[in-house]
Design a protein around this motif. Sequence first.
Motif, short mmCIF file in Angstrom:
data_model
loop_
_atom_site.label_atom_id
_atom_site.label_comp_id
_atom_site.label_asym_id
_atom_site.label_seq_id
_atom_site.Cartn_x
_atom_site.Cartn_y
_atom_site.Cartn_z
N ALA A 1 31.70 -1.11 5.83
CA ALA A 1 32.85 -2.01 5.78
C ALA A 1 34.14 -1.21 5.60
O ALA A 1 35.15 -1.49 6.23
N ASP A 2 34.08 -0.18 4.73
CA ASP A 2 35.25 0.66 4.49
C ASP A 2 35.71 1.37 5.76
O ASP A 2 36.88 1.40 6.07
N THR A 3 34.73 1.96 6.45
CA THR A 3 35.05 2.68 7.67
C THR A 3 35.68 1.73 8.68
O THR A 3 36.67 2.04 9.31
N ASN A 4 35.07 0.54 8.83
CA ASN A 4 35.59 -0.43 9.77
C ASN A 4 37.03 -0.79 9.45
O ASN A 4 37.85 -0.91 10.34
N GLN B 1 39.36 1.87 10.58
CA GLN B 1 39.50 1.87 12.03
C GLN B 1 40.34 0.70 12.50
O GLN B 1 41.17 0.81 13.37
N ARG B 2 40.07 -0.44 11.87
CA ARG B 2 40.71 -1.67 12.32
C ARG B 2 42.23 -1.63 12.12
O ARG B 2 42.99 -2.10 12.95
N VAL B 3 42.66 -1.10 10.96
CA VAL B 3 44.09 -1.15 10.68
C VAL B 3 44.84 0.06 11.22
O VAL B 3 46.05 0.11 11.16
N SER B 4 44.10 1.04 11.76
CA SER B 4 44.81 2.20 12.30
C SER B 4 45.67 1.73 13.47
O SER B 4 45.22 0.98 14.32
N GLY B 5 46.92 2.13 13.46
CA GLY B 5 47.84 1.69 14.50
C GLY B 5 48.58 0.42 14.11
O GLY B 5 49.56 0.06 14.74
#
Length: 393
Positions: free
Chosen positions: A25-28, A31-35
């Motif tokens: 969940a942390d990794t996701n 990734q999700r908020v990058s950008g």
Amino acid sequence: MRRRIIRLILVTLYMMLFTLPAFAADTNFGQRVSGMAEVTGVRVSTEANKTRIVIDANKEVKFKAMSLGEPDRLVVDIPNAWLSPKLKKEYGVNSRFVGKARVAQFNPQTVRIVVESKVGKQNHKVFSLKGGPVAGRVVLDIGDLSGDTSGTKIDLPKSKPTPAPSTKPTTKPTPKPAAKPESKSENKPQDDVDGELAGITGLRGRKITIDPGHGGSDSGAIGPTGVMEKSVTLRVAQELRRLLVAEGASVYMTRETDTEVSPKGADASDIEELQARCDIPNQNGSDIFVSIHMDSFTNGAAKGTTGYYYSLGSKRSRELADKIRSGVIDQLGTQSRGTQSCNFYVVKHTDMPATLVEVAFISNPSEERLMNSEAGIKKAAQGIADGIADFFG
Ligand SMILES: [Zn+2]
């Protein structure tokens, strides 16, 4: 010995079961908020003639503002942003102009600010600023703004849609028309979303039937590189459903896969197929009906967006067609071909305000590319949703 090994394996598996999901969940999240922009601050100040609310972000942001009545609120959505968990969610302003202000992660991509305020449209201003102490700021001025010259609206440049890989053909077998609506209550809540500010627009509780044009044996128009109208209309419809359900609407789809709607399938006559699309909203008592199509013409230069309505139908059909057309144009940046009356079967034989929107020309190479991209699909759906929200105001 063998038993011990088995036990060891079981214990290891058991531990993995509990530690892996948290890690994943942390990794996701990363990734999700990058950008995306992080909303890092909300600042409120009140002067004699106005209340100013400043939303700080760590990069440039766009915004979309709408005002809603009963109770009167100003809603500002910041797309492609996430809310810092450190921020307070509620601000009791209690000035002459503003009651309470609330901020929340409205959906995984959008931060929403809702401000209770009774001032009219001409007495609030929303604009964005670049630079200064933080990289991106959205400013809401609410109050007696007559003669106020501070704050100039700055339109940030629109980002160009990035073409995505070509449409995957939808080939799901045994399709059946959607009888059950999809609504928020039946949806699994997304754990990282604060649902509190969802469903506050006029869409809450509305019954909406979406008709993705064509399907199955009928591909609709085909673009110069082979993109099929039936695939684009379905992709837009699915994204539109997601947006409307998030706002609390009950959404029915005439089809959810690459299929005909009539139970006779490919054997149905044109009229039987179109009547099947009208039966769904007529039977479920939808508040509105929206049929999604892509336009096509022999001359590849033809382009733009058209809203259609049946002039002898519901009085509000024209309004619906007009608002959806302009919502799509605002999002996609397409040329307007106006709102026109028509005799199309699906808008003629539905009992509620109904429209058919020709989103763009699939026969035009650049509009075909746009409508085959993820960005184009999302913008078209957002535009239709904006128009519907505006219609229910
Ligand atoms: Zn069509």
